[in-house]
Design a protein around this motif. Sequence first.
Motif, PDB file in Angstrom:
ATOM      1  N   PRO A 207       0.806  -1.226   0.000  1.00 13.45           N
ATOM      2  CA  PRO A 207       0.000   0.000   0.000  1.00 13.45           C
ATOM      3  C   PRO A 207       0.835   1.270   0.000  1.00 13.45           C
ATOM      4  O   PRO A 207       0.416   2.299  -0.533  1.00 13.45           O
ATOM      5  CB  PRO A 207      -0.815  -0.115   1.299  1.00 13.45           C
ATOM      6  CG  PRO A 207      -0.845  -1.563   1.602  1.00 13.45           C
ATOM      7  CD  PRO A 207       0.483  -2.087   1.159  1.00 13.45           C
ATOM      8  N   ALA A 212      -3.295   2.087  -2.533  1.00  8.72           N
ATOM      9  CA  ALA A 212      -4.362   1.239  -2.018  1.00  8.72           C
ATOM     10  C   ALA A 212      -5.079   0.465  -3.122  1.00  8.72           C
ATOM     11  O   ALA A 212      -5.387  -0.720  -2.969  1.00  8.72           O
ATOM     12  CB  ALA A 212      -5.367   2.080  -1.233  1.00  8.72           C
ATOM     13  N   ARG A 213      -5.362   1.112  -4.254  1.00 10.65           N
ATOM     14  CA  ARG A 213      -6.145   0.462  -5.310  1.00 10.65           C
ATOM     15  C   ARG A 213      -5.420  -0.763  -5.873  1.00 10.65           C
ATOM     16  O   ARG A 213      -6.006  -1.850  -5.997  1.00 10.65           O
ATOM     17  CB  ARG A 213      -6.452   1.452  -6.433  1.00 10.65           C
ATOM     18  CG  ARG A 213      -7.291   0.844  -7.554  1.00 10.65           C
ATOM     19  CD  ARG A 213      -7.718   1.898  -8.564  1.00 10.65           C
ATOM     20  NE  ARG A 213      -8.463   1.306  -9.661  1.00 10.65           N
ATOM     21  CZ  ARG A 213      -9.747   0.962  -9.615  1.00 10.65           C
ATOM     22  NH1 ARG A 213     -10.435   1.158  -8.500  1.00 10.65           N
ATOM     23  NH2 ARG A 213     -10.344   0.426 -10.655  1.00 10.65           N
ATOM     24  N   THR A 214      -4.144  -0.599  -6.205  1.00 13.62           N
ATOM     25  CA  THR A 214      -3.364  -1.721  -6.729  1.00 13.62           C
ATOM     26  C   THR A 214      -3.279  -2.841  -5.707  1.00 13.62           C
ATOM     27  O   THR A 214      -3.407  -4.027  -6.045  1.00 13.62           O
ATOM     28  CB  THR A 214      -1.949  -1.255  -7.100  1.00 13.62           C
ATOM     29  OG1 THR A 214      -2.029  -0.284  -8.146  1.00 13.62           O
ATOM     30  CG2 THR A 214      -1.089  -2.420  -7.563  1.00 13.62           C
ATOM     31  N   THR A 215      -3.095  -2.481  -4.450  1.00 14.19           N
ATOM     32  CA  THR A 215      -3.011  -3.478  -3.380  1.00 14.19           C
ATOM     33  C   THR A 215      -4.297  -4.282  -3.288  1.00 14.19           C
ATOM     34  O   THR A 215      -4.280  -5.516  -3.170  1.00 14.19           O
ATOM     35  CB  THR A 215      -2.728  -2.799  -2.030  1.00 14.19           C
ATOM     36  OG1 THR A 215      -1.504  -2.058  -2.113  1.00 14.19           O
ATOM     37  CG2 THR A 215      -2.610  -3.831  -0.920  1.00 14.19           C
ATOM     38  N   ARG A 216      -5.435  -3.596  -3.348  1.00 16.06           N
ATOM     39  CA  ARG A 216      -6.726  -4.284  -3.231  1.00 16.06           C
ATOM     40  C   ARG A 216      -6.939  -5.286  -4.362  1.00 16.06           C
ATOM     41  O   ARG A 216      -7.447  -6.392  -4.142  1.00 16.06           O
ATOM     42  CB  ARG A 216      -7.854  -3.256  -3.209  1.00 16.06           C
ATOM     43  CG  ARG A 216      -7.883  -2.408  -1.942  1.00 16.06           C
ATOM     44  CD  ARG A 216      -9.043  -1.424  -1.970  1.00 16.06           C
ATOM     45  NE  ARG A 216      -9.120  -0.659  -0.732  1.00 16.06           N
ATOM     46  CZ  ARG A 216      -8.979   0.654  -0.651  1.00 16.06           C
ATOM     47  NH1 ARG A 216      -8.753   1.372  -1.741  1.00 16.06           N
ATOM     48  NH2 ARG A 216      -9.069   1.267   0.518  1.00 16.06           N
ATOM     49  N   TRP A 217      -6.566  -4.904  -5.576  1.00 21.22           N
ATOM     50  CA  TRP A 217      -6.737  -5.821  -6.702  1.00 21.22           C
ATOM     51  C   TRP A 217      -5.803  -7.024  -6.580  1.00 21.22           C
ATOM     52  O   TRP A 217      -6.171  -8.151  -6.925  1.00 21.22           O
ATOM     53  CB  TRP A 217      -6.492  -5.091  -8.023  1.00 21.22           C
ATOM     54  CG  TRP A 217      -7.699  -4.333  -8.494  1.00 21.22           C
ATOM     55  CD1 TRP A 217      -7.908  -2.990  -8.447  1.00 21.22           C
ATOM     56  CD2 TRP A 217      -8.894  -4.905  -9.063  1.00 21.22           C
ATOM     57  NE1 TRP A 217      -9.154  -2.671  -8.959  1.00 21.22           N
ATOM     58  CE2 TRP A 217      -9.781  -3.822  -9.346  1.00 21.22           C
ATOM     59  CE3 TRP A 217      -9.303  -6.198  -9.366  1.00 21.22           C
ATOM     60  CZ2 TRP A 217     -11.041  -4.015  -9.911  1.00 21.22           C
ATOM     61  CZ3 TRP A 217     -10.552  -6.396  -9.929  1.00 21.22           C
ATOM     62  CH2 TRP A 217     -11.405  -5.312 -10.197  1.00 21.22           C
ATOM     63  N   VAL A 262     -12.206  -4.289  -2.717  1.00 20.29           N
ATOM     64  CA  VAL A 262     -11.937  -3.639  -3.999  1.00 20.29           C
ATOM     65  C   VAL A 262     -13.006  -2.606  -4.332  1.00 20.29           C
ATOM     66  O   VAL A 262     -12.693  -1.495  -4.809  1.00 20.29           O
ATOM     67  CB  VAL A 262     -11.857  -4.694  -5.129  1.00 20.29           C
ATOM     68  CG1 VAL A 262     -11.830  -4.005  -6.500  1.00 20.29           C
ATOM     69  CG2 VAL A 262     -10.620  -5.557  -4.955  1.00 20.29           C
ATOM     70  N   ALA A 265     -14.530   2.171  -2.083  1.00 21.54           N
ATOM     71  CA  ALA A 265     -13.441   3.145  -2.144  1.00 21.54           C
ATOM     72  C   ALA A 265     -13.694   4.341  -1.246  1.00 21.54           C
ATOM     73  O   ALA A 265     -12.776   5.028  -0.830  1.00 21.54           O
ATOM     74  CB  ALA A 265     -13.248   3.629  -3.582  1.00 21.54           C
ATOM     75  N   GLU A 275     -11.357  -3.587   4.998  1.00 21.08           N
ATOM     76  CA  GLU A 275     -10.044  -4.172   5.280  1.00 21.08           C
ATOM     77  C   GLU A 275      -9.989  -4.746   6.690  1.00 21.08           C
ATOM     78  O   GLU A 275      -9.399  -5.801   6.918  1.00 21.08           O
ATOM     79  CB  GLU A 275      -8.935  -3.123   5.120  1.00 21.08           C
ATOM     80  CG  GLU A 275      -8.801  -2.558   3.729  1.00 21.08           C
ATOM     81  CD  GLU A 275      -9.640  -1.297   3.549  1.00 21.08           C
ATOM     82  OE1 GLU A 275     -10.563  -1.061   4.380  1.00 21.08           O
ATOM     83  OE2 GLU A 275      -9.402  -0.552   2.588  1.00 21.08           O
TER      84      GLU A 275
END
Length: 300
Positions: A207, A212-217, A262, A265, A275
């Motif tokens: 993260p 955060a977005r890349t981590t969630r995917w 994901v 947001a 999370e």
Amino acid sequence: MTTTTIAHPIPADWRDFLALTKPRVMRSVVFTGLCGMLVAPVSLPPVIAFTAILAIAIAAAAAGTLNQWYEADIDALMKRTAKRPLAAGRMDRESALHFGIGLGVFSVLLMGLVVNLIAAAFLAVSILFYVVIYTIGLKRFTPQNIVIGGAAGAFPPLIGWVAATGEISLLPVLMFGLIFLWTPPHSWALALLIRDDYAKGGVPMMPVVAGARTTRWQMLFYAVAMAIVAVMPWPLGLAGAFYGIVAAVASAAFVALNIWVVMVAAPTPATMKPERVLFVYSIGYILAMFAALVVDRWIA
């Protein structure tokens, strides 16, 4: 590595030495190691079985201690870890180093002398992997630290199985794979919650580095892969319907929670952050999966 220097450390007591061993982590390691032993097709005499689990517990304590010895500087910067014995200045680093090495050597010798040499070899590899590969080689330098380093936490059920049988087969490999693939979504769920703390400590968690977005995917990707591995023992005939149904339902919920992570947001209340829900569920999930394997073996 930057060293945190404590001019006059406060004398440590037994509680500080216990804290070095990371008791919470040790409990999960012992549980999965015990489950690996219990699902094996061979039953060990009680004394030898107890000794094997004791060796796994001591090895986990050694790894936790050496991890804190090396990361004392990082721990001192992070709110979550600032009260640990070395970070807080209650113990000198040399004492922690000697304690960790002593525990590690003793655990491997105990496993080798009482149980079998193959289990002892895997135990030694698990300690070295966590300390050398993950803590020293990966943690400070790559956001993939928890992905590769997750193998260290995946060894216990494999060691438990090898302690009982003296050999490796497909089921313990799948147990290893389950923990290995579970680790990224579990750890990154926490990392999303304390991203600022990791940034302050200079730890390149996903993260912090990728956002955060890349981590969630990526969490969702690993969750799907984990779910497939979790269910595989059933169709492969390595576990029965009880385990298969538990694995399918629990893993579907795990993936669903990752989808929620994901999709959500917008800011949410601290107690309802997806999370946080995922992190808490993930702990119960991994324990339930291994418990289901044991129950399935008993009722087979």
